[in-house]
Design a protein around this motif. Structure first.
Motif, PDB file in Angstrom:
ATOM      1  N   GLN A  87       0.828  -1.198   0.000  1.00 16.05           N
ATOM      2  CA  GLN A  87       0.000   0.000   0.000  1.00 16.05           C
ATOM      3  C   GLN A  87       0.868   1.256   0.000  1.00 16.05           C
ATOM      4  OE1 GLN A  87      -3.133  -0.179   2.957  1.00 16.05           O
ATOM      5  NE2 GLN A  87      -3.414  -2.383   2.635  1.00 16.05           N
ATOM      6  N   GLU A  88       0.594   2.139  -0.939  1.00 12.98           N
ATOM      7  CA  GLU A  88       1.396   3.347  -1.084  1.00 12.98           C
ATOM      8  C   GLU A  88       1.294   4.247   0.142  1.00 12.98           C
ATOM      9  OE1 GLU A  88       0.319   5.293  -4.666  1.00 12.98           O
ATOM     10  OE2 GLU A  88       1.012   3.673  -5.980  1.00 12.98           O
ATOM     11  N   ASP A  89       0.239   4.113   0.917  1.00 18.63           N
ATOM     12  CA  ASP A  89       0.076   4.941   2.112  1.00 18.63           C
ATOM     13  C   ASP A  89       1.049   4.562   3.231  1.00 18.63           C
ATOM     14  OD1 ASP A  89      -1.922   6.412   0.968  1.00 18.63           O
ATOM     15  OD2 ASP A  89      -3.567   5.340   1.932  1.00 18.63           O
ATOM     16  N   TRP A  90       1.590   3.372   3.194  1.00 18.08           N
ATOM     17  CA  TRP A  90       2.462   2.943   4.290  1.00 18.08           C
ATOM     18  C   TRP A  90       3.688   3.845   4.456  1.00 18.08           C
ATOM     19  CZ3 TRP A  90       2.299  -2.994   2.950  1.00 18.08           C
ATOM     20  CH2 TRP A  90       1.078  -3.520   3.384  1.00 18.08           C
ATOM     21  N   PRO A  91       4.479   4.091   3.421  1.00 16.34           N
ATOM     22  CA  PRO A  91       5.638   4.977   3.612  1.00 16.34           C
ATOM     23  C   PRO A  91       5.230   6.386   4.030  1.00 16.34           C
ATOM     24  CG  PRO A  91       5.872   3.695   1.593  1.00 16.34           C
ATOM     25  CD  PRO A  91       4.470   3.492   2.073  1.00 16.34           C
ATOM     26  N   ARG A  92       4.127   6.895   3.487  1.00 17.56           N
ATOM     27  CA  ARG A  92       3.664   8.232   3.870  1.00 17.56           C
ATOM     28  C   ARG A  92       3.256   8.269   5.332  1.00 17.56           C
ATOM     29  NH1 ARG A  92       1.246   8.312  -1.490  1.00 17.56           N
ATOM     30  NH2 ARG A  92      -0.749   7.592  -0.624  1.00 17.56           N
ATOM     31  N   LEU A  93       2.641   7.187   5.798  1.00 23.76           N
ATOM     32  CA  LEU A  93       2.214   7.133   7.189  1.00 23.76           C
ATOM     33  C   LEU A  93       3.419   7.185   8.133  1.00 23.76           C
ATOM     34  CD1 LEU A  93       0.064   6.730   9.380  1.00 23.76           C
ATOM     35  CD2 LEU A  93       0.181   4.261   8.931  1.00 23.76           C
ATOM     36  N   ILE A  94       4.465   6.446   7.812  1.00 21.21           N
ATOM     37  CA  ILE A  94       5.660   6.441   8.653  1.00 21.21           C
ATOM     38  C   ILE A  94       6.243   7.848   8.782  1.00 21.21           C
ATOM     39  CG2 ILE A  94       8.066   5.625   8.800  1.00 21.21           C
ATOM     40  CD1 ILE A  94       6.030   3.504   9.574  1.00 21.21           C
TER      41      ILE A  94
END
Length: 236
Positions: A87-94
């Motif tokens: 999911q592309e949101d994972w790196p942004r979430l970190i």
């Protein structure tokens, strides 16, 4: 006698049986791919395409009409099981500093574990490593570069330490976050791949405790890893 009495009924007068409608090519390929994932998760990547074709009820030539080679099939498996579920949101979430680091990690792992904590995923990952197939190395690199290296930078920012631009992330720091991540990951291996439990979920309270312990220990741990061996003492 009237010859008509000997005439066969209309539905038996040499009419061909209706043909089974063929699946569209994309649907048939997707079906073979799903069954291949199940096969290799059970038998490992050393399993032969001959045995695969026999188990799913097709011929080898038909199998290779949909996949150019065994390597092409492995690439399709990697995409379906690993890449497409990333999911592309994972790196942004970190990296989202509008949230406390503990909350970011809790949200990430709840989502991440929902993807990887299943039998096929875990067994394919392990079998790929044993067979020296590049699948798990490529996923390893995705996790390290998109999640764990950024996490090292976020830990430094959280505790007001030197930024990576001034002092690059060290291998020791990366090992520190890998040990944390690996402990959570092994829970899935133990339950999903080794079959020690039918419950593949991690207790939410246990996950939160693991995250709290990791984050609480991080400032002292990272400071020790960054400190030259001859330097003693540390005041956070």
């Amino acid at each position: 006698m009237n010859d008509a009495t000997h005439s066969p009924p209309p539905d038996a007068a040499g009419l061909a049986a209706p043909r089974t409608r063929r699946q569209p090519r994309d649907q048939r390929r997707a079906q073979i791919l799903r069954e291949s994932i199940a096969f290799f998760s059970e038998h490992g990547f050393s399993g032969s395409t001959h045995d695969l074709a026999r188990q799913i009820g097709v011929t080898q030539p038909l199998l290779f009409r949909y996949f150019d080679s065994k390597e092409d099939l492995f690439e399709a498996i990697f995409k379906a099981v690993f890449t497409d579920q990333w999911q592309e949101d994972w790196p942004r979430l970190i990296r989202d500093r509008s949230l406390p680091l503990r909350e970011r990690l809790a949200r990430f792992y709840r989502s991440y574990l929902g993807v990887i904590f299943n039998r096929d995923w875990m067994r394919l990952y392990i079998y790929a490593g044993l067979a020296d197939v590049a699948i798990n190395r490529r996923f390893f690199e995705m996790v390290e570069h998109q999640i764990l290296r950024p996490l090292c930078a976020e830990l430094r920012a959280e505790f007001h330490m030197v930024p990576p631009e001034a002092e690059p992330i060290t291998n020791d720091e990366l090992d520190y976050v890998w040990m944390f991540h690996g402990g959570i990951f092994y829970h899935g291996i133990r339950r999903c791949a080794f079959g020690t439990s039918s419950d593949h979920e991690i207790n939410p309270a246990m996950l939160e405790v693991s995250i709290d312990t990791f984050v609480s220990a991080a400032p002292n741990a990272i400071a020790r890893l960054l400190r030259p061996p001859s330097q003693e003492g540390y005041s956070p």
